[in-house]
Scaffold this motif. Structure first.
Motif, PDB file in Angstrom:
ATOM      1  N   HIS A 210       0.835  -1.203   0.000  1.00 18.40           N
ATOM      2  CA  HIS A 210       0.000   0.000   0.000  1.00 18.40           C
ATOM      3  C   HIS A 210       0.877   1.262   0.000  1.00 18.40           C
ATOM      4  O   HIS A 210       0.689   2.171  -0.803  1.00 18.40           O
ATOM      5  N   ILE A 211       1.873   1.293   0.889  1.00 21.89           N
ATOM      6  CA  ILE A 211       2.719   2.484   1.025  1.00 21.89           C
ATOM      7  C   ILE A 211       3.672   2.611  -0.174  1.00 21.89           C
ATOM      8  O   ILE A 211       3.857   3.700  -0.719  1.00 21.89           O
ATOM      9  N   ALA A 212       4.256   1.494  -0.595  1.00 19.03           N
ATOM     10  CA  ALA A 212       5.148   1.543  -1.762  1.00 19.03           C
ATOM     11  C   ALA A 212       4.359   2.020  -2.986  1.00 19.03           C
ATOM     12  O   ALA A 212       4.875   2.792  -3.805  1.00 19.03           O
ATOM     13  N   GLY A 213       3.110   1.603  -3.094  1.00 14.27           N
ATOM     14  CA  GLY A 213       2.246   2.037  -4.199  1.00 14.27           C
ATOM     15  C   GLY A 213       2.028   3.549  -4.166  1.00 14.27           C
ATOM     16  O   GLY A 213       2.063   4.217  -5.203  1.00 14.27           O
ATOM     17  N   MET A 214       1.816   4.093  -2.940  1.00 13.54           N
ATOM     18  CA  MET A 214       1.649   5.551  -2.819  1.00 13.54           C
ATOM     19  C   MET A 214       2.911   6.264  -3.319  1.00 13.54           C
ATOM     20  O   MET A 214       2.843   7.271  -4.019  1.00 13.54           O
ATOM     21  N   ALA A 215       4.079   5.719  -2.949  1.00 15.33           N
ATOM     22  CA  ALA A 215       5.348   6.350  -3.340  1.00 15.33           C
ATOM     23  C   ALA A 215       5.554   6.259  -4.851  1.00 15.33           C
ATOM     24  O   ALA A 215       5.973   7.227  -5.488  1.00 15.33           O
ATOM     25  N   ARG A 216       5.204   5.123  -5.432  1.00 16.93           N
ATOM     26  CA  ARG A 216       5.389   4.966  -6.891  1.00 16.93           C
ATOM     27  C   ARG A 216       4.476   5.938  -7.636  1.00 16.93           C
ATOM     28  O   ARG A 216       4.852   6.498  -8.660  1.00 16.93           O
ATOM     29  N   GLU A 217       3.294   6.122  -7.108  1.00 19.92           N
ATOM     30  CA  GLU A 217       2.330   7.044  -7.691  1.00 19.92           C
ATOM     31  C   GLU A 217       2.911   8.481  -7.723  1.00 19.92           C
ATOM     32  O   GLU A 217       2.831   9.163  -8.739  1.00 19.92           O
TER      33      GLU A 217
END
Ligand code: DC
Length: 220
Positions: A210-217
């Motif tokens: 979830h958090i890595a996805g936010m960062a990639r976004e």
């Protein structure tokens, strides 16, 4: 890019933050370890825990080094490897008092900004999104219920072979929440713009993704 992960004791911040850093292949800084190392040094050298200025000069005179390698994070105090010692009960019991001094926090915040001035970092603590890097691109407030956090901490200590009772741990978690949230200098708060992630009942992988996805976004 800075990914700031704040939250109360036992929310799983360091496990999650380290895994997010691995997933994104960027650096990781555990600021709690810095406060813990200073506390250990104060206990060993006999600097009184209520003397903020003396503690701050102790922090200034021999900065602690943290390295994150394949075998996990190592904390060195000079030539002394204190990775395990900073997690012991005497340090855990004293660290909130040390971290409450404004002079200590000033010293720590300056060092944290210096350490992370170049490159991309995941950083966990209590004041990263609110004080250290208010402009962090990703801000997360990681939390879980008191019971869940106490259970996790209990399992961790039992796993390390310590004999501890769940009730005492729950009391300790509550006491630290209270101390960290009510102190005058940089109390634990949900930073402006932070996303609250409640991990009660969530698996580590799910939280990390979830958090890595936010960062990639954000990085796109
Ligand atoms: O995350 P931890 O349990 O290792 O943190 C140890 C203590 O340090 C905890 O009482 C809160 C304090 N701390 C802080 O005040 N600010 C930070 N950025 C990190 C930790």
């Amino acid at each position: 890019m800075i990914v700031a992960i704040d939250g109360p004791a036992g929310a799983g911040k360091s496990t999650v933050a380290r895994a997010v850093a691995r997933a994104l292949d960027i650096g990781y800084l555990d600021t709690g370890a810095m406060y813990r190392a200073l506390t250990l040094r104060a206990l060993r050298t006999g600097v009184p825990l209520d003397d903020g200025p003396a503690l701050a000069s102790l922090a200034a005179d021999e900065p602690v080094t943290l390295t994150d390698g394949p075998g996990g994070m190592r904390v060195m105090m000079g030539a002394d490897d204190v990775t395990m010692a900073i997690r012991e009960a005497d340090v855990t019991a004293a660290v909130s008092q040390v971290a409450a001094h404004p002079a200590v926090r000033e010293q720590m915040v300056a060092r944290q900004r210096q350490l992370m001035q170049h490159g991309d970092w995941v950083c966990d603590g209590r004041d990263i999104g609110s004080v250290v890097f208010p402009a962090a691109e990703v801000k997360v407030f990681l939390t879980a219920s008191v019971d869940e956090r106490a259970r996790r901490r209990h399992a961790e200590l039992v796993g390390r072979g310590e004999r501890v009772d769940l009730r005492g741990i729950r009391d300790d978690v509550e006491r630290r929440d209270q101390a960290d949230s009510s102190r005058a200098a940089s109390p634990l708060v949900v930073a402006d713009g932070a996303v609250v992630v409640d991990t009660t009942g969530m698996g580590i992988d799910q939280v990390v993704e979830h958090i890595a996805g936010m960062a990639r976004e954000v990085a796109r």
